[in-house]
Design a protein around this motif. Structure first.
Motif, PDB file in Angstrom:
ATOM      1  N   LEU A 102       0.847  -1.194   0.000  1.00  0.00           N
ATOM      2  CA  LEU A 102       0.000   0.000   0.000  1.00  0.00           C
ATOM      3  C   LEU A 102       0.879   1.238   0.000  1.00  0.00           C
ATOM      4  CD1 LEU A 102      -2.681  -1.081   2.639  1.00  0.00           C
ATOM      5  CD2 LEU A 102      -2.908  -1.059   0.156  1.00  0.00           C
ATOM      6  N   PRO A 103       0.359   2.368  -0.497  1.00  0.00           N
ATOM      7  CA  PRO A 103       1.188   3.583  -0.531  1.00  0.00           C
ATOM      8  C   PRO A 103       1.635   3.989   0.868  1.00  0.00           C
ATOM      9  CG  PRO A 103      -0.840   3.891  -1.797  1.00  0.00           C
ATOM     10  CD  PRO A 103      -0.967   2.593  -1.079  1.00  0.00           C
ATOM     11  N   PHE A 104       2.931   4.316   0.977  1.00  0.00           N
ATOM     12  CA  PHE A 104       3.463   4.823   2.236  1.00  0.00           C
ATOM     13  C   PHE A 104       4.714   5.630   1.963  1.00  0.00           C
ATOM     14  CE2 PHE A 104       6.155   4.384   6.072  1.00  0.00           C
ATOM     15  CZ  PHE A 104       5.356   5.136   6.918  1.00  0.00           C
ATOM     16  N   ILE A 105       4.748   6.843   2.472  1.00  0.00           N
ATOM     17  CA  ILE A 105       5.900   7.731   2.315  1.00  0.00           C
ATOM     18  C   ILE A 105       6.461   7.985   3.702  1.00  0.00           C
ATOM     19  CG2 ILE A 105       6.702   9.981   1.499  1.00  0.00           C
ATOM     20  CD1 ILE A 105       4.095  10.033  -0.252  1.00  0.00           C
ATOM     21  N   MET A 106       7.678   7.524   3.957  1.00  0.00           N
ATOM     22  CA  MET A 106       8.299   7.709   5.270  1.00  0.00           C
ATOM     23  C   MET A 106       9.122   8.984   5.241  1.00  0.00           C
ATOM     24  SD  MET A 106       8.606   6.388   8.317  1.00  0.00           S
ATOM     25  CE  MET A 106       8.426   8.072   8.848  1.00  0.00           C
ATOM     26  N   ASP A 107       8.558  10.051   5.790  1.00  0.00           N
ATOM     27  CA  ASP A 107       9.272  11.316   5.843  1.00  0.00           C
ATOM     28  C   ASP A 107       8.759  12.151   7.013  1.00  0.00           C
ATOM     29  OD1 ASP A 107       6.810  12.154   4.959  1.00  0.00           O
ATOM     30  OD2 ASP A 107       7.512  12.993   3.067  1.00  0.00           O
ATOM     31  N   ALA A 108       9.292  13.364   7.140  1.00  0.00           N
ATOM     32  CA  ALA A 108       8.935  14.234   8.254  1.00  0.00           C
ATOM     33  C   ALA A 108       7.460  14.601   8.226  1.00  0.00           C
ATOM     34  CB  ALA A 108       9.800  15.496   8.232  1.00  0.00           C
ATOM     35  N   ALA A 109       6.876  14.752   7.032  1.00  0.00           N
ATOM     36  CA  ALA A 109       5.459  15.103   6.928  1.00  0.00           C
ATOM     37  C   ALA A 109       4.579  14.003   7.525  1.00  0.00           C
ATOM     38  CB  ALA A 109       5.074  15.356   5.470  1.00  0.00           C
ATOM     39  N   THR A 110       4.943  12.746   7.313  1.00  0.00           N
ATOM     40  CA  THR A 110       4.189  11.637   7.895  1.00  0.00           C
ATOM     41  C   THR A 110       4.331  11.636   9.415  1.00  0.00           C
ATOM     42  OG1 THR A 110       4.421  10.298   5.898  1.00  0.00           O
ATOM     43  CG2 THR A 110       3.967   9.115   7.938  1.00  0.00           C
ATOM     44  N   LEU A 111       5.523  11.921   9.910  1.00  0.00           N
ATOM     45  CA  LEU A 111       5.735  11.975  11.359  1.00  0.00           C
ATOM     46  C   LEU A 111       4.921  13.104  11.993  1.00  0.00           C
ATOM     47  CD1 LEU A 111       9.580  11.350  11.395  1.00  0.00           C
ATOM     48  CD2 LEU A 111       7.855   9.824  12.329  1.00  0.00           C
ATOM     49  N   ARG A 112       4.803  14.239  11.292  1.00  0.00           N
ATOM     50  CA  ARG A 112       4.003  15.351  11.822  1.00  0.00           C
ATOM     51  C   ARG A 112       2.518  14.996  11.806  1.00  0.00           C
ATOM     52  NH1 ARG A 112       7.681  18.456   8.926  1.00  0.00           N
ATOM     53  NH2 ARG A 112       6.292  18.498   7.131  1.00  0.00           N
ATOM     54  N   ALA A 113       2.075  14.307  10.744  1.00  0.00           N
ATOM     55  CA  ALA A 113       0.650  14.009  10.581  1.00  0.00           C
ATOM     56  C   ALA A 113       0.183  12.890  11.506  1.00  0.00           C
ATOM     57  CB  ALA A 113       0.354  13.635   9.129  1.00  0.00           C
ATOM     58  N   VAL A 114       1.022  11.894  11.734  1.00  0.00           N
ATOM     59  CA  VAL A 114       0.660  10.752  12.591  1.00  0.00           C
ATOM     60  C   VAL A 114       1.714  10.671  13.692  1.00  0.00           C
ATOM     61  CG1 VAL A 114       0.075   8.295  12.645  1.00  0.00           C
ATOM     62  CG2 VAL A 114      -0.253   9.589  10.548  1.00  0.00           C
ATOM     63  N   PRO A 115       1.494  11.372  14.804  1.00  0.00           N
ATOM     64  CA  PRO A 115       2.541  11.483  15.824  1.00  0.00           C
ATOM     65  C   PRO A 115       2.800  10.213  16.627  1.00  0.00           C
ATOM     66  CG  PRO A 115       0.569  12.652  16.511  1.00  0.00           C
ATOM     67  CD  PRO A 115       0.320  12.177  15.118  1.00  0.00           C
ATOM     68  N   ARG A 116       2.050   9.167  16.371  1.00  0.00           N
ATOM     69  CA  ARG A 116       2.313   7.875  17.015  1.00  0.00           C
ATOM     70  C   ARG A 116       2.261   6.804  15.939  1.00  0.00           C
ATOM     71  NH1 ARG A 116      -0.762   5.471  22.314  1.00  0.00           N
ATOM     72  NH2 ARG A 116       0.867   3.999  22.836  1.00  0.00           N
ATOM     73  N   LEU A 117       3.436   6.345  15.529  1.00  0.00           N
ATOM     74  CA  LEU A 117       3.554   5.415  14.412  1.00  0.00           C
ATOM     75  C   LEU A 117       3.961   4.027  14.886  1.00  0.00           C
ATOM     76  CD1 LEU A 117       5.476   7.395  11.644  1.00  0.00           C
ATOM     77  CD2 LEU A 117       3.254   6.328  11.405  1.00  0.00           C
ATOM     78  N   ALA A 118       3.351   3.016  14.311  1.00  0.00           N
ATOM     79  CA  ALA A 118       3.738   1.626  14.549  1.00  0.00           C
ATOM     80  C   ALA A 118       4.373   1.118  13.258  1.00  0.00           C
ATOM     81  CB  ALA A 118       2.519   0.789  14.915  1.00  0.00           C
ATOM     82  N   LEU A 119       5.668   0.812  13.311  1.00  0.00           N
ATOM     83  CA  LEU A 119       6.409   0.487  12.091  1.00  0.00           C
ATOM     84  C   LEU A 119       7.108  -0.859  12.197  1.00  0.00           C
ATOM     85  CD1 LEU A 119       8.143   3.965  11.655  1.00  0.00           C
ATOM     86  CD2 LEU A 119       6.191   3.117  10.337  1.00  0.00           C
ATOM     87  N   SER A 120       7.232  -1.519  11.036  1.00  0.00           N
ATOM     88  CA  SER A 120       8.132  -2.656  10.892  1.00  0.00           C
ATOM     89  C   SER A 120       9.339  -2.158  10.110  1.00  0.00           C
ATOM     90  CB  SER A 120       7.469  -3.786  10.114  1.00  0.00           C
ATOM     91  OG  SER A 120       6.406  -4.330  10.856  1.00  0.00           O
ATOM     92  N   THR A 121      10.541  -2.522  10.544  1.00  0.00           N
ATOM     93  CA  THR A 121      11.752  -2.085   9.859  1.00  0.00           C
ATOM     94  C   THR A 121      12.714  -3.264   9.752  1.00  0.00           C
ATOM     95  OG1 THR A 121      13.096  -1.498  11.792  1.00  0.00           O
ATOM     96  CG2 THR A 121      11.495   0.156  11.044  1.00  0.00           C
TER      97      THR A 121
END
Length: 199
Positions: free
Chosen positions: A159-178
């Motif tokens: 699914l579309p996903f852009i990992m950048d500062a804008a995403t961090l600002r928009a969703v301040p609590r992220l659950a990520l797999s890395t």
């Protein structure tokens, strides 16, 4: 649903009543309600107009990455929606809802059971990163997470996903797999200098 749409339960219940729509508690339902909330809350569109725009934009399975909707009859003023960015943020919010949301049962909440203390410390299998809401720090963290191939945890791949500062600002609590393991990111407000002086 409130986490997935980045809204409050009160707004969701009121909007559902006003629009006369059912609340589909699915990822696609969360994306639709999330777009309505953004158009209504952040751009100030009337709720019914926001719902019509969301129907128009999200109803087509072959929608382009960017949509331009005329806001005046002559088209001089228009609303441009970056659907790739919207879906990216929505996917991150849906993953956060899966990771951090608590399913609410009916009736009164049950009393928590007392747990026996553990004799040994258990290492977490999900690491937490706290970062201040500072543009430079968010940019650096976004770049680092991109290098670790960060993707929202708990949702289907591709699914579309852009990992950048804008995403961090928009969703301040992220659950990520890395590639370094599962990571929760919590964006916190920068402490105010006046607060520290008054303490």
């Amino acid at each position: 649903m409130a986490i997935a749409t980045r809204s409050s339960r009160t707004w969701l219940n009121n909007a559902r009543r006003i629009l006369g729509r059912r609340m589909h508690r699915t990822p696609s339902g969360a994306r639709w309600w999330g777009m309505v909330r953004m158009l209504n809350h952040e751009l100030g569109l009337p709720l019914k107009s926001a719902a019509r725009v969301a129907d128009l934009v999200m109803g087509s399975p072959t929608a382009p990455h960017r949509v331009r909707l005329a806001a005046t009859l002559d088209g001089a003023i228009a609303l441009r929606i970056d659907l790739e960015r919207f879906h990216s943020t929505s996917n991150a919010a849906v993953a956060a809802a899966f990771a951090f949301g608590q399913p609410r049962g009916r009736g009164r909440p049950s009393k928590p059971r007392r747990r026996r203390p553990l004799l040994i410390d258990v290492f977490p299998n999900v690491w937490e990163i706290r970062v201040e809401r500072d543009p430079a720090k968010l940019e650096r963290l976004g770049q680092q997470l991109r290098e670790w191939n960060a993707y929202p945890r708990g949702i289907e791949q591709g699914l579309p996903f852009i990992m950048d500062a804008a995403t961090l600002r928009a969703v301040p609590r992220l659950a990520l797999s890395t590639t370094k393991g599962d990571i929760d990111v919590l964006v916190v407000d920068v402490p105010d200098a006046n607060d520290s002086l008054s303490a």
